[in-house]
Design a protein around this motif. Structure first.
Motif, PDB file in Angstrom:
ATOM      1  N   MET A  98     -55.575-115.078  32.149  1.00 52.13           N
ATOM      2  CA  MET A  98     -56.126-116.157  33.140  1.00 52.13           C
ATOM      3  C   MET A  98     -55.162-115.910  34.391  1.00 52.13           C
ATOM      4  O   MET A  98     -53.818-115.748  34.315  1.00 52.13           O
ATOM      5  N   ASP A  99     -55.802-116.074  35.539  1.00 55.24           N
ATOM      6  CA  ASP A  99     -55.168-116.018  36.956  1.00 55.24           C
ATOM      7  C   ASP A  99     -54.565-117.514  37.169  1.00 55.24           C
ATOM      8  O   ASP A  99     -55.207-118.329  37.579  1.00 55.24           O
ATOM      9  N   TYR A 100     -53.193-117.465  37.178  1.00 54.62           N
ATOM     10  CA  TYR A 100     -52.613-118.477  37.687  1.00 54.62           C
ATOM     11  C   TYR A 100     -52.297-118.732  39.123  1.00 54.62           C
ATOM     12  O   TYR A 100     -51.392-119.544  39.365  1.00 54.62           O
ATOM     13  N   SER A 101     -52.273-117.643  39.674  1.00 54.11           N
ATOM     14  CA  SER A 101     -51.984-117.418  41.133  1.00 54.11           C
ATOM     15  C   SER A 101     -52.114-118.692  42.045  1.00 54.11           C
ATOM     16  O   SER A 101     -51.294-119.040  43.075  1.00 54.11           O
ATOM     17  N   LYS A 102     -53.394-119.321  41.988  1.00 61.89           N
ATOM     18  CA  LYS A 102     -53.496-120.379  42.720  1.00 61.89           C
ATOM     19  C   LYS A 102     -52.668-121.417  42.400  1.00 61.89           C
ATOM     20  O   LYS A 102     -52.502-122.678  43.358  1.00 61.89           O
ATOM     21  N   TYR A 103     -52.014-121.817  41.396  1.00 61.16           N
ATOM     22  CA  TYR A 103     -51.237-122.702  40.869  1.00 61.16           C
ATOM     23  C   TYR A 103     -49.541-122.433  41.424  1.00 61.16           C
ATOM     24  O   TYR A 103     -48.913-123.262  41.382  1.00 61.16           O
ATOM     25  N   LEU A 104     -49.443-121.113  41.550  1.00 58.04           N
ATOM     26  CA  LEU A 104     -47.948-120.822  42.003  1.00 58.04           C
ATOM     27  C   LEU A 104     -47.892-120.329  43.390  1.00 58.04           C
ATOM     28  O   LEU A 104     -48.647-119.560  43.854  1.00 58.04           O
ATOM     29  N   PRO A 105     -46.509-120.328  43.555  1.00 59.65           N
ATOM     30  CA  PRO A 105     -45.478-121.015  42.900  1.00 59.65           C
ATOM     31  C   PRO A 105     -45.364-122.527  42.891  1.00 59.65           C
ATOM     32  O   PRO A 105     -45.773-123.268  43.935  1.00 59.65           O
ATOM     33  N   LEU A 106     -44.965-122.975  41.860  1.00 56.18           N
ATOM     34  CA  LEU A 106     -44.653-124.589  42.061  1.00 56.18           C
ATOM     35  C   LEU A 106     -43.675-125.137  42.926  1.00 56.18           C
ATOM     36  O   LEU A 106     -42.585-124.219  42.990  1.00 56.18           O
ATOM     37  N   SER A 107     -43.814-125.848  43.307  1.00 56.78           N
ATOM     38  CA  SER A 107     -42.794-126.600  44.030  1.00 56.78           C
ATOM     39  C   SER A 107     -41.653-127.227  43.319  1.00 56.78           C
ATOM     40  O   SER A 107     -41.902-127.119  41.999  1.00 56.78           O
ATOM     41  N   GLU A 108     -40.660-127.232  43.728  1.00 54.68           N
ATOM     42  CA  GLU A 108     -39.514-127.715  42.977  1.00 54.68           C
ATOM     43  C   GLU A 108     -39.704-128.887  42.064  1.00 54.68           C
ATOM     44  O   GLU A 108     -39.428-128.982  41.031  1.00 54.68           O
ATOM     45  N   ALA A 109     -40.429-129.804  42.959  1.00 58.76           N
ATOM     46  CA  ALA A 109     -40.674-131.134  42.326  1.00 58.76           C
ATOM     47  C   ALA A 109     -41.329-130.973  41.431  1.00 58.76           C
ATOM     48  O   ALA A 109     -41.512-131.724  40.240  1.00 58.76           O
ATOM     49  N   SER A 110     -42.763-130.286  41.649  1.00 58.00           N
ATOM     50  CA  SER A 110     -43.645-130.136  40.507  1.00 58.00           C
ATOM     51  C   SER A 110     -43.103-129.492  39.490  1.00 58.00           C
ATOM     52  O   SER A 110     -43.502-129.625  38.229  1.00 58.00           O
ATOM     53  N   PHE A 111     -42.337-128.171  39.644  1.00 53.77           N
ATOM     54  CA  PHE A 111     -41.842-127.781  38.338  1.00 53.77           C
ATOM     55  C   PHE A 111     -40.910-128.644  37.433  1.00 53.77           C
ATOM     56  O   PHE A 111     -41.334-128.675  36.256  1.00 53.77           O
ATOM     57  N   TYR A 112     -40.195-129.410  38.093  1.00 49.02           N
ATOM     58  CA  TYR A 112     -39.247-130.113  37.221  1.00 49.02           C
ATOM     59  C   TYR A 112     -40.177-131.365  36.591  1.00 49.02           C
ATOM     60  O   TYR A 112     -40.066-131.599  35.407  1.00 49.02           O
ATOM     61  N   MET A 113     -41.342-131.920  37.381  1.00 46.61           N
ATOM     62  CA  MET A 113     -41.991-132.758  36.807  1.00 46.61           C
ATOM     63  C   MET A 113     -42.865-132.229  35.709  1.00 46.61           C
ATOM     64  O   MET A 113     -42.983-132.931  34.391  1.00 46.61           O
ATOM     65  N   LEU A 114     -43.279-130.996  35.556  1.00 42.62           N
ATOM     66  CA  LEU A 114     -43.878-130.325  34.639  1.00 42.62           C
ATOM     67  C   LEU A 114     -43.192-130.237  33.241  1.00 42.62           C
ATOM     68  O   LEU A 114     -43.279-130.492  32.025  1.00 42.62           O
ATOM     69  N   ALA A 115     -41.756-129.707  33.522  1.00 43.42           N
ATOM     70  CA  ALA A 115     -40.886-129.665  32.727  1.00 43.42           C
ATOM     71  C   ALA A 115     -40.258-130.624  31.912  1.00 43.42           C
ATOM     72  O   ALA A 115     -40.002-130.725  30.793  1.00 43.42           O
ATOM     73  N   ALA A 116     -40.296-131.909  32.696  1.00 42.97           N
ATOM     74  CA  ALA A 116     -39.804-133.279  32.340  1.00 42.97           C
ATOM     75  C   ALA A 116     -40.990-134.039  31.103  1.00 42.97           C
ATOM     76  O   ALA A 116     -40.902-134.884  30.638  1.00 42.97           O
ATOM     77  N   LEU A 117     -42.135-133.294  31.244  1.00 42.18           N
ATOM     78  CA  LEU A 117     -43.541-133.802  30.667  1.00 42.18           C
ATOM     79  C   LEU A 117     -43.680-133.300  29.306  1.00 42.18           C
ATOM     80  O   LEU A 117     -44.322-133.035  28.850  1.00 42.18           O
ATOM     81  N   LEU A 162     -53.446-126.363  30.277  1.00 41.26           N
ATOM     82  CA  LEU A 162     -53.429-125.735  31.690  1.00 41.26           C
ATOM     83  C   LEU A 162     -52.090-125.797  32.086  1.00 41.26           C
ATOM     84  O   LEU A 162     -51.453-124.828  32.646  1.00 41.26           O
ATOM     85  N   GLY A 163     -51.606-127.091  32.272  1.00 39.39           N
ATOM     86  CA  GLY A 163     -50.269-127.236  32.709  1.00 39.39           C
ATOM     87  C   GLY A 163     -49.221-126.736  32.048  1.00 39.39           C
ATOM     88  O   GLY A 163     -48.155-126.015  32.730  1.00 39.39           O
ATOM     89  N   ARG A 164     -49.438-126.560  30.915  1.00 36.40           N
ATOM     90  CA  ARG A 164     -48.284-125.879  29.879  1.00 36.40           C
ATOM     91  C   ARG A 164     -48.273-124.543  30.398  1.00 36.40           C
ATOM     92  O   ARG A 164     -47.155-124.055  30.313  1.00 36.40           O
ATOM     93  N   ASP A 165     -49.540-123.872  30.434  1.00 31.90           N
ATOM     94  CA  ASP A 165     -49.765-122.486  30.453  1.00 31.90           C
ATOM     95  C   ASP A 165     -49.095-122.202  31.962  1.00 31.90           C
ATOM     96  O   ASP A 165     -48.426-121.027  32.145  1.00 31.90           O
ATOM     97  N   VAL A 166     -49.593-122.805  32.946  1.00 32.38           N
ATOM     98  CA  VAL A 166     -48.892-122.816  34.236  1.00 32.38           C
ATOM     99  C   VAL A 166     -47.498-122.680  34.389  1.00 32.38           C
ATOM    100  O   VAL A 166     -46.922-121.765  34.936  1.00 32.38           O
ATOM    101  N   LEU A 167     -46.737-123.588  33.778  1.00 32.05           N
ATOM    102  CA  LEU A 167     -45.361-123.943  33.601  1.00 32.05           C
ATOM    103  C   LEU A 167     -44.628-122.553  33.143  1.00 32.05           C
ATOM    104  O   LEU A 167     -43.701-121.946  33.676  1.00 32.05           O
ATOM    105  N   ALA A 168     -45.186-122.272  32.032  1.00 33.65           N
ATOM    106  CA  ALA A 168     -44.800-120.950  31.208  1.00 33.65           C
ATOM    107  C   ALA A 168     -44.879-119.819  31.959  1.00 33.65           C
ATOM    108  O   ALA A 168     -43.867-118.809  32.169  1.00 33.65           O
ATOM    109  N   GLU A 169     -46.052-119.759  32.960  1.00 26.19           N
ATOM    110  CA  GLU A 169     -45.980-118.424  33.746  1.00 26.19           C
ATOM    111  C   GLU A 169     -45.046-118.475  34.937  1.00 26.19           C
ATOM    112  O   GLU A 169     -44.471-117.557  35.181  1.00 26.19           O
TER     113      GLU A 169
END
Lengths: 166, 105
Positions: free
Chosen positions: B1-20, B78-85
């Motif tokens: 799947m193409d995750y390019s529209k979600y990436l790169p995550l901002s620092e805040a978004s990255f940490y928020m997803l990782a914290a969930l 989807l969030g998990r996949d985007v974070l992994a990517e």
């Protein structure tokens, strides 16, 4: 006993107003009310080193928005037309409500839209029509439209110049 | 799947997803991010509120409950996949940067 002071801060000098409110708190005056054109009301109390930050109130889910700030240690210091002035002790862990550039830009754009809205309404109200408003009244409304429009442009420019990633 | 529209995550978004890794409300996420980053990253409530709205619109997180005016969010698949990517891309970047900074090692 409420202490009233008048000091005008144009919308593009929000940071200066926040710093001034902090100085007032250190001097034992804690803001209670902020009027539109520089009118401030303070309540005397013990000297406290408080940081103040403005934030736009969202149109939906306001209670969740407020709870998030309260949980993070912020208190409502004053409310002014769609915006809340929050305060927290300067010694607190995080003394910024917007900790990244995109959130700062979003805040500035919200302020810009608010100012632009007032400018538009003022301009429409200044238009000639069968409403019996005097020429002087229309001139005042036109002046308000110009001033709010200028303020919207200044704040919008601030939003555009907030650091962008390479 | 193409995750390019979600990436790169901002620092805040990255940490928020990782914290969930578990469903949490905003302030719990703020505390977790600070702990995860060793105190080097703090997310203000204004940033958090805006990021929640963005991530929810992007369907990377979803509201699973509400308690006393606090919305509890969880990571979507989807969030998990985007974070992994994003993590995969960061690992490549770090590896390349380390090689550039220490070319003899």
């Amino acid at each position: 006993m409420v202490v009233k002071k008048w000091r005008f801060f144009p919308p593009w000098r929000e940071t200066e107003q926040e710093q001034w409110l902090q100085e007032m708190s250190r001097a034992g005056l804690h803001v209670l009310e902020v009027g539109t054109f520089g009118h401030h009301s303070f309540i005397p109390g013990p000297s406290r080193d408080l940081v103040y930050r403005w934030s736009a109130v969202p149109s939906r889910e306001r209670e969740q928005y407020k709870q998030l700030y309260l949980d993070a240690g912020w208190e409502i210091a004053a409310v002014s037309v769609g915006f809340i002035c929050w305060c927290t002790p300067a010694a607190a862990g995080c003394t910024e409500v917007f900790t990244d550039s995109s959130a700062k830009r979003r805040h500035k754009f919200q302020l810009m839209l608010c100012l632009g809205g007032v400018a538009t309404i003022s301009a429409i109200a200044a238009l000639p029509g069968p409403d019996g408003i005097s020429v002087f009244g229309r001139a005042l409304r036109a002046a308000a439209a110009i001033w709010f429009g200028y303020a919207a442009v200044r704040v919008g420019w601030q939003a555009l110049t907030i650091g962008r990633r390479a | 799947m193409d995750y390019s529209k979600y990436l790169p995550l901002s620092e805040a978004s990255f940490y928020m997803l990782a914290a969930l890794d578990q469903p949490s409300h905003g302030y719990a996420i703020m505390q977790k991010v600070e702990a995860m980053s060793g105190g080097s990253v703090t997310i203000g409530p204004g940033t958090m509120y805006g990021a929640f709205n963005t991530l929810e619109k992007q369907k990377l997180i979803t509201k699973v409950a509400e308690e006393e005016r606090r919305k509890i969010y969880a990571l979507t698949d989807l969030g998990r996949d985007v974070l992994a990517e994003q993590v995969r891309r960061l690992e490549i970047m770090v590896k390349g940067a380390r090689a550039a900074l220490h070319p003899e090692k």
